[in-house]
Design an enzyme around this catalytic site. Structure first.
Site, PDB file in Angstrom:
ATOM      1  N   ASP A  68       0.838  -1.200   0.000  1.00 58.79           N
ATOM      2  CA  ASP A  68       0.000   0.000   0.000  1.00 58.79           C
ATOM      3  C   ASP A  68       0.872   1.248   0.000  1.00 58.79           C
ATOM      4  O   ASP A  68       2.013   1.214   0.469  1.00 58.79           O
ATOM      5  CB  ASP A  68      -0.876   0.052   1.264  1.00 58.79           C
ATOM      6  CG  ASP A  68      -1.860  -1.071   1.346  1.00 58.79           C
ATOM      7  OD1 ASP A  68      -2.952  -0.922   0.783  1.00 58.79           O
ATOM      8  OD2 ASP A  68      -1.535  -2.101   1.961  1.00 58.79           O
ATOM      9  N   TYR A  70       2.233   4.852   1.371  1.00 57.10           N
ATOM     10  CA  TYR A  70       2.341   5.476   2.687  1.00 57.10           C
ATOM     11  C   TYR A  70       1.120   6.371   2.914  1.00 57.10           C
ATOM     12  O   TYR A  70       0.638   7.022   1.990  1.00 57.10           O
ATOM     13  CB  TYR A  70       3.605   6.327   2.768  1.00 57.10           C
ATOM     14  CG  TYR A  70       4.895   5.548   2.606  1.00 57.10           C
ATOM     15  CD1 TYR A  70       5.265   4.552   3.505  1.00 57.10           C
ATOM     16  CD2 TYR A  70       5.766   5.835   1.556  1.00 57.10           C
ATOM     17  CE1 TYR A  70       6.455   3.857   3.363  1.00 57.10           C
ATOM     18  CE2 TYR A  70       6.967   5.147   1.412  1.00 57.10           C
ATOM     19  CZ  TYR A  70       7.305   4.151   2.314  1.00 57.10           C
ATOM     20  OH  TYR A  70       8.483   3.471   2.164  1.00 57.10           O
ATOM     21  N   PHE A  81       7.813   2.027  -1.674  1.00 55.11           N
ATOM     22  CA  PHE A  81       8.952   2.256  -0.781  1.00 55.11           C
ATOM     23  C   PHE A  81       9.536   3.659  -0.893  1.00 55.11           C
ATOM     24  O   PHE A  81      10.351   4.061  -0.057  1.00 55.11           O
ATOM     25  CB  PHE A  81      10.074   1.224  -1.004  1.00 55.11           C
ATOM     26  CG  PHE A  81       9.702  -0.178  -0.594  1.00 55.11           C
ATOM     27  CD1 PHE A  81       9.623  -0.527   0.748  1.00 55.11           C
ATOM     28  CD2 PHE A  81       9.411  -1.135  -1.546  1.00 55.11           C
ATOM     29  CE1 PHE A  81       9.277  -1.813   1.132  1.00 55.11           C
ATOM     30  CE2 PHE A  81       9.058  -2.432  -1.175  1.00 55.11           C
ATOM     31  CZ  PHE A  81       9.005  -2.767   0.174  1.00 55.11           C
ATOM     32  N   HIS A 190      10.505  -9.513   4.301  1.00 52.83           N
ATOM     33  CA  HIS A 190      10.241  -8.099   4.034  1.00 52.83           C
ATOM     34  C   HIS A 190      11.286  -7.241   4.754  1.00 52.83           C
ATOM     35  O   HIS A 190      11.766  -7.617   5.829  1.00 52.83           O
ATOM     36  CB  HIS A 190       8.838  -7.747   4.520  1.00 52.83           C
ATOM     37  CG  HIS A 190       8.328  -6.435   4.030  1.00 52.83           C
ATOM     38  ND1 HIS A 190       8.641  -5.240   4.646  1.00 52.83           N
ATOM     39  CD2 HIS A 190       7.536  -6.121   2.980  1.00 52.83           C
ATOM     40  CE1 HIS A 190       8.055  -4.245   3.991  1.00 52.83           C
ATOM     41  NE2 HIS A 190       7.385  -4.745   2.978  1.00 52.83           N
TER      42      HIS A 190
END
Length: 233
Positions: A68, A70, A81, A190
């Site tokens: 998703d 931020y 990212f 992750h």
């Protein structure tokens, strides 16, 4: 949605059926209603498809999948990212930089703006492309997932070999169909602080990606990020 979107022309025809399909039309209505209700949606509309605008389909060398955008003020700008210049680098990206330094000797950038990667063929794709301010994962299940599944399939169908960097179980499920005989699939934990020490740190994804791309005649990616002006965007 397809009349006003900003994305590279190479994606328009392959995704035309997706844009016209009922799930995307319903998603368009949902987003319009949310905005009409005064809710703030990130990123801004012109940047929903920023990843597709910066990275043409036939030039994709690598895919990094996020989940998703931020949901904080001024962070999201359409690349997973990545954050805008002048915004504090998020914890997961700091771990990505830490691994990049261990892998390639590249010192962490003083910012979190990843357009340099995207312009070289790194598709920085979130599974869900919008979010309501302050409400993480608020737009999951609204229609984006099927659309971004189609994007991953389009890349996997390309003639040229691609590196898929699948960080975490979610990304690994989303791209689970990728033909590993044609493409390089690099799986790890992750980079989140909650899981980075469970296999992301030490996985050497950047050097492995470049070795594969060079062996296939596609050219290495310059992962080192140039400085940016925090007031430039």
């Amino acid at each position: 949605m397809s009349d006003t979107i900003r994305l590279h022309e190479s994606w328009r025809t392959p995704l035309a059926d997706q844009f016209a399909a009922p799930p995307m039309q319903a998603l368009k209505g949902f987003l319009e209603a949310e905005k009409a209700a005064g809710k703030r949606i990130f990123p801004k509309g012109a940047e929903y498809f920023r990843a597709l605008d910066l990275t043409p389909l036939d030039q994709v060398k690598a895919v990094i999948l996020g989940q998703d955008p931020y949901h904080g003020e001024g962070q999201a700008h359409g690349l997973c990212f990545s954050v805008r210049p002048g915004v504090r680098t998020p914890p997961s990206l700091r771990n990505i930089y830490k691994e990049m330094q261990a892998d390639l000797g590249i010192a962490p950038a003083g910012h979190g703006f990843l357009e340099h990667w995207a312009r070289q063929g790194v598709l920085l794709l979130n599974s869900v492309l919008t979010v309501e301010m302050g409400r993480a994962a608020s737009h999951q299940g609204k229609g984006w997932e099927g659309f971004t599944d189609a994007i991953v399939r389009l890349v996997a169908q390309q003639r040229e070999p691609v590196v898929f960097l699948l960080w975490g179980a979610y990304a690994q499920r989303k791209a689970g169909f990728v033909d590993q005989d044609r493409h390089l699939v690099i799986k790890s934990a992750h980079p989140s602080p909650l899981s980075a020490h469970n296999g992301f740190l030490g996985s050497r994804p950047f050097s492995r990606a470049n070795a594969f791309l060079e062996a296939k005649g596609r050219g290495a990616i310059d992962w080192a990020l140039p400085p940016v002006d925090p007031l430039s965007r």
